[in-house]
Write a protein that holds these residues in place. Structure first.
Motif, PDB file in Angstrom:
ATOM      1  N   HIS A   1       7.368  -3.179  -0.623  1.00  0.00           N
ATOM      2  CA  HIS A   1       6.183  -2.878   0.183  1.00  0.00           C
ATOM      3  C   HIS A   1       5.303  -4.113   0.238  1.00  0.00           C
ATOM      4  N   LEU A   2       4.856  -4.434   1.428  1.00  0.00           N
ATOM      5  CA  LEU A   2       3.911  -5.525   1.603  1.00  0.00           C
ATOM      6  C   LEU A   2       2.609  -4.937   2.127  1.00  0.00           C
ATOM      7  N   ALA A   3       1.489  -5.386   1.575  1.00  0.00           N
ATOM      8  CA  ALA A   3       0.201  -4.862   2.017  1.00  0.00           C
ATOM      9  C   ALA A   3      -0.847  -5.956   1.925  1.00  0.00           C
TER      10      ALA A   3
ATOM     11  N   ASN B   1      -5.271   2.040  -3.392  1.00  0.00           N
ATOM     12  CA  ASN B   1      -4.058   2.569  -4.018  1.00  0.00           C
ATOM     13  C   ASN B   1      -2.877   1.881  -3.365  1.00  0.00           C
ATOM     14  N   LEU B   2      -2.304   0.908  -4.035  1.00  0.00           N
ATOM     15  CA  LEU B   2      -1.203   0.135  -3.467  1.00  0.00           C
ATOM     16  C   LEU B   2       0.063   0.968  -3.289  1.00  0.00           C
ATOM     17  N   LEU B   3       0.181   2.075  -4.011  1.00  0.00           N
ATOM     18  CA  LEU B   3       1.368   2.907  -3.907  1.00  0.00           C
ATOM     19  C   LEU B   3       1.193   4.100  -2.973  1.00  0.00           C
ATOM     20  N   ALA B   4       0.090   4.171  -2.259  1.00  0.00           N
ATOM     21  CA  ALA B   4      -0.186   5.318  -1.381  1.00  0.00           C
ATOM     22  C   ALA B   4       0.882   5.472  -0.293  1.00  0.00           C
ATOM     23  N   GLY B   5       1.409   4.389   0.210  1.00  0.00           N
ATOM     24  CA  GLY B   5       2.410   4.455   1.273  1.00  0.00           C
ATOM     25  C   GLY B   5       3.844   4.417   0.774  1.00  0.00           C
TER      26      GLY B   5
ATOM     27  N   ALA C   1       9.081   0.767 -12.728  1.00  0.00           N
ATOM     28  CA  ALA C   1       8.763   0.142 -11.449  1.00  0.00           C
ATOM     29  C   ALA C   1       8.131  -1.203 -11.713  1.00  0.00           C
ATOM     30  N   THR C   2       8.448  -2.183 -10.889  1.00  0.00           N
ATOM     31  CA  THR C   2       7.865  -3.511 -11.007  1.00  0.00           C
ATOM     32  C   THR C   2       6.931  -3.703  -9.830  1.00  0.00           C
ATOM     33  N   VAL C   3       5.692  -4.063 -10.137  1.00  0.00           N
ATOM     34  CA  VAL C   3       4.699  -4.311  -9.094  1.00  0.00           C
ATOM     35  C   VAL C   3       4.243  -5.757  -9.247  1.00  0.00           C
ATOM     36  N   ARG C   4       4.339  -6.526  -8.166  1.00  0.00           N
ATOM     37  CA  ARG C   4       3.889  -7.927  -8.172  1.00  0.00           C
ATOM     38  C   ARG C   4       2.726  -8.068  -7.205  1.00  0.00           C
ATOM     39  N   ILE C   5       1.664  -8.632  -7.686  1.00  0.00           N
ATOM     40  CA  ILE C   5       0.474  -8.834  -6.858  1.00  0.00           C
ATOM     41  C   ILE C   5       0.201 -10.315  -6.790  1.00  0.00           C
ATOM     42  N   ALA C   6       0.017 -10.818  -5.556  1.00  0.00           N
ATOM     43  CA  ALA C   6      -0.274 -12.250  -5.391  1.00  0.00           C
ATOM     44  C   ALA C   6      -1.503 -12.432  -4.527  1.00  0.00           C
TER      45      ALA C   6
END
Length: 168
Positions: free
Chosen positions: A137-139, A147-151, A163-168
């Motif tokens: 997912h790109l946002a 909420n980054l996981l809303a979609g 789950a791996t979440v990467r934020i840049a």
């Protein structure tokens, strides 16, 4: 330890019981794997022994003998003095988890020696062969909270695993 109060030490020991079982199983497996769990049974006495060796599996595995989901296997062995024998059990890996497979050996009383016994646990980590679900997912976010996981796919959010979440 001296003035600093720190130190180091090392030691070693060897177990040598009259009757022993030493398993040889992999440290990990994948759901769907079929493997042969093996153990060596050692008679360290000066007389022959009749023994029963047993493997008890947990919910991560079952016997591959076609008996449904049977989890107990045993084999009667004759061991000469100062000798060893191998027990081999075909196993199907069924479920994800930290498996604890229990091995035991017990001298059969009457006739060929005392009632000696030994037991040991094998730790086998059973995992999925590959991730069951993978998504990217790109946002672009400009709000202070979101909420980054809303979609995300609901299956991803309700699943078991990591789950791996990467934020840049």
């Amino acid at each position: 330890a001296g003035a600093t109060g720190f130190g180091a030490g090392a030691s070693a020991f060897q177990i040598n019981k009259p009757l022993m079982i030493e398993p040889a199983v992999p440290g990990f497996a994948r759901v769907g794997d079929r493997l042969v769990a093996r153990a060596v049974v050692l008679n360290r006495t000066d007389r022959p022994r009749e023994v029963e060796a047993r493997l008890r599996l947990d919910a991560t595995a079952a016997l591959a003998s076609g008996q449904g989901e049977a989890r107990d296997a045993s084999e009667r062995l004759h061991l000469e003095a100062q000798s060893s024998a191998t027990i081999a059990v075909p196993v199907n890996c069924l479920a994800v988890g930290a498996g604890e497979w229990n091995w035991s050996v017990e001298a059969i009383p009457g006739g060929t020696g005392e009632a000696d016994a030994d037991a040991v646990k094998s730790a086998v980590r059973v995992d999925y062969p590959s991730p069951l679900l993978r998504e990217v997912h790109l946002a672009r976010v400009q709000a202070t909270e979101t909420n980054l996981l809303a979609g995300a796919n609901p299956q991803l959010l309700e699943g078991v695993g990591s789950a791996t979440v990467r934020i840049a």
